[in-house]
Motif scaffolding. Structure first.
Motif, PDB file in Angstrom:
ATOM      1  N   VAL A  49       0.853  -1.181   0.000  1.00 51.58           N
ATOM      2  CA  VAL A  49       0.000   0.000   0.000  1.00 51.58           C
ATOM      3  C   VAL A  49       0.893   1.235   0.000  1.00 51.58           C
ATOM      4  O   VAL A  49       1.728   1.398   0.885  1.00 51.58           O
ATOM      5  N   PRO A  50       0.775   2.115  -0.999  1.00 49.86           N
ATOM      6  CA  PRO A  50       1.643   3.301  -1.045  1.00 49.86           C
ATOM      7  C   PRO A  50       1.352   4.244   0.094  1.00 49.86           C
ATOM      8  O   PRO A  50       0.264   4.264   0.644  1.00 49.86           O
ATOM      9  N   THR A  78       6.583   0.097  -3.642  1.00 51.13           N
ATOM     10  CA  THR A  78       7.419   0.984  -2.832  1.00 51.13           C
ATOM     11  C   THR A  78       8.822   0.401  -2.714  1.00 51.13           C
ATOM     12  O   THR A  78       8.995  -0.801  -2.526  1.00 51.13           O
ATOM     13  N   VAL A  79       9.822   1.269  -2.823  1.00 51.23           N
ATOM     14  CA  VAL A  79      11.230   0.861  -2.750  1.00 51.23           C
ATOM     15  C   VAL A  79      11.963   1.789  -1.792  1.00 51.23           C
ATOM     16  O   VAL A  79      11.803   3.012  -1.860  1.00 51.23           O
ATOM     17  N   ALA A  80      12.781   1.235  -0.917  1.00 49.86           N
ATOM     18  CA  ALA A  80      13.708   2.022  -0.102  1.00 49.86           C
ATOM     19  C   ALA A  80      15.121   1.724  -0.581  1.00 49.86           C
ATOM     20  O   ALA A  80      15.539   0.559  -0.607  1.00 49.86           O
ATOM     21  N   LEU A  91       7.126   3.607   6.361  1.00 46.75           N
ATOM     22  CA  LEU A  91       6.424   2.388   5.966  1.00 46.75           C
ATOM     23  C   LEU A  91       7.410   1.269   5.662  1.00 46.75           C
ATOM     24  O   LEU A  91       8.611   1.506   5.487  1.00 46.75           O
ATOM     25  N   THR A  92       6.903   0.044   5.596  1.00 47.96           N
ATOM     26  CA  THR A  92       7.712  -1.095   5.182  1.00 47.96           C
ATOM     27  C   THR A  92       7.655  -1.199   3.669  1.00 47.96           C
ATOM     28  O   THR A  92       6.574  -1.408   3.099  1.00 47.96           O
ATOM     29  N   PRO A 110      16.939  -6.609   8.158  1.00 45.78           N
ATOM     30  CA  PRO A 110      15.861  -5.987   7.391  1.00 45.78           C
ATOM     31  C   PRO A 110      14.501  -6.477   7.873  1.00 45.78           C
ATOM     32  O   PRO A 110      14.364  -7.606   8.351  1.00 45.78           O
ATOM     33  N   ASP A 111      13.520  -5.630   7.771  1.00 46.59           N
ATOM     34  CA  ASP A 111      12.159  -5.980   8.172  1.00 46.59           C
ATOM     35  C   ASP A 111      11.729  -7.248   7.425  1.00 46.59           C
ATOM     36  O   ASP A 111      11.787  -7.292   6.191  1.00 46.59           O
TER      37      ASP A 111
END
Length: 275
Positions: A49-50, A78-80, A91-92, A110-111
């Motif tokens: 979810v963005p 989503t990318v970190a 967020l994750t 990492p999560d």
């Protein structure tokens, strides 16, 4: 020529030969071409979810700090980048990319909810290669070398990660320690946004980084990996004469689309945490 310079030149020559045999991103497979033919290839995978709604044909980029950005696509991916244990988005992310230079660029924990954890190196120093589609986002990489603490060379110690969504190609240079060859530039192809380390000491020196950025010819350059305002100002002062406009923003979010890329190449400074 110093011994260190000789070692670096030898290492770069070795990598150049290796790229000639099996480049991480082949000339025919540059960023604009490595895109899935069908939008349904990843339809069955779980969707993140963005953090915020992203308009169609847009990509949202948020500077978290140091070398970490949050990339959000209209499809909810989503990318970190350079995901670590010190600076993280709220967020994750569905995808986390990491580099090995030191602990502010990777995480030992990492999560576990992250679906894809992409390390930009291998412990045996062999090349690592990514060419993957995650929803409406394509991810690839080009490997470079890094220095170790004794002045030696770690082959394939860094990855330039490339992300493409909404016809926008974003290159995160990671912990880049040397300039790019013509073959590197050909493999990368068209880059629209460059996330560039500008500290000028731990990574590539300022003159070298300016050389890389001029060679990439991206419409947008976003500085990262600087530790204080004076370091950033030193880079901007040297870069101001290079035909780039400079914009300082008060908002860490940047909504990108092909239609709104600047006509004149622009350095956009986004606020983020630094240490």
């Amino acid at each position: 020529m110093t011994r260190f310079a000789t070692v670096c030149l030898f290492a770069l020559a070795t990598v150049a030969m290796a790229f000639g045999a099996a480049p991480a991103l082949a000339q025919a497979d540059r960023c604009p071409k490595l895109v899935a033919k069908s939008p349904f290839l990843d339809a069955l995978a779980p969707k993140a979810v963005p953090a915020a709604y992203v308009e169609p044909k847009h990509v949202n980029l948020t500077y978290i700090g140091h070398s970490t950005f949050l990339i959000e696509t209209a499809g909810g991916v989503t990318v970190a980048t350079d995901y670590n244990d010190y600076v993280r988005p709220d967020l994750t992310p569905r995808v986390a990319t990491m580099n090995r230079a030191h602990l502010t660029h990777y995480s030992l924990n990492p999560d576990p909810r992250i679906e894809y954890v992409l390390k930009g190196w291998r412990e045996d120093r062999d090349p690592v290669h990514y060419d993957m589609q995650v929803g409406d986002l394509w991810i690839g990489n080009l490997q470079t070398n890094i220095r170790d603490y004794t002045g030696g060379t770690i082959l394939n110690g860094n990855s330039i990660f490339i992300f493409r969504a909404a016809d926008i190609c974003i290159a995160h240079l990671g912990h880049l320690h040397h300039t790019l060859t013509e073959q590197d530039l050909g493999a990368l192809g068209r880059i629209d946004v460059v996330l560039a380390p500008v500290d000028g000491s731990y990574t590539l020196d300022v003159d070298g980084m300016i050389e890389v950025l001029k060679a990439l010819q991206a419409p947008v350059v976003i500085p990262m990996h600087y530790f204080n305002q004076s370091t950033l100002d030193r880079f901007l002062g040297r870069f101001a004469s290079s035909q780039y406009a400079i914009e300082r923003r008060e908002d860490p979010h940047l909504l990108l689309s092909r239609e709104t890329l600047p006509a004149k190449p622009t350095v956009i400074v986004l606020p983020g945490s630094h240490y």
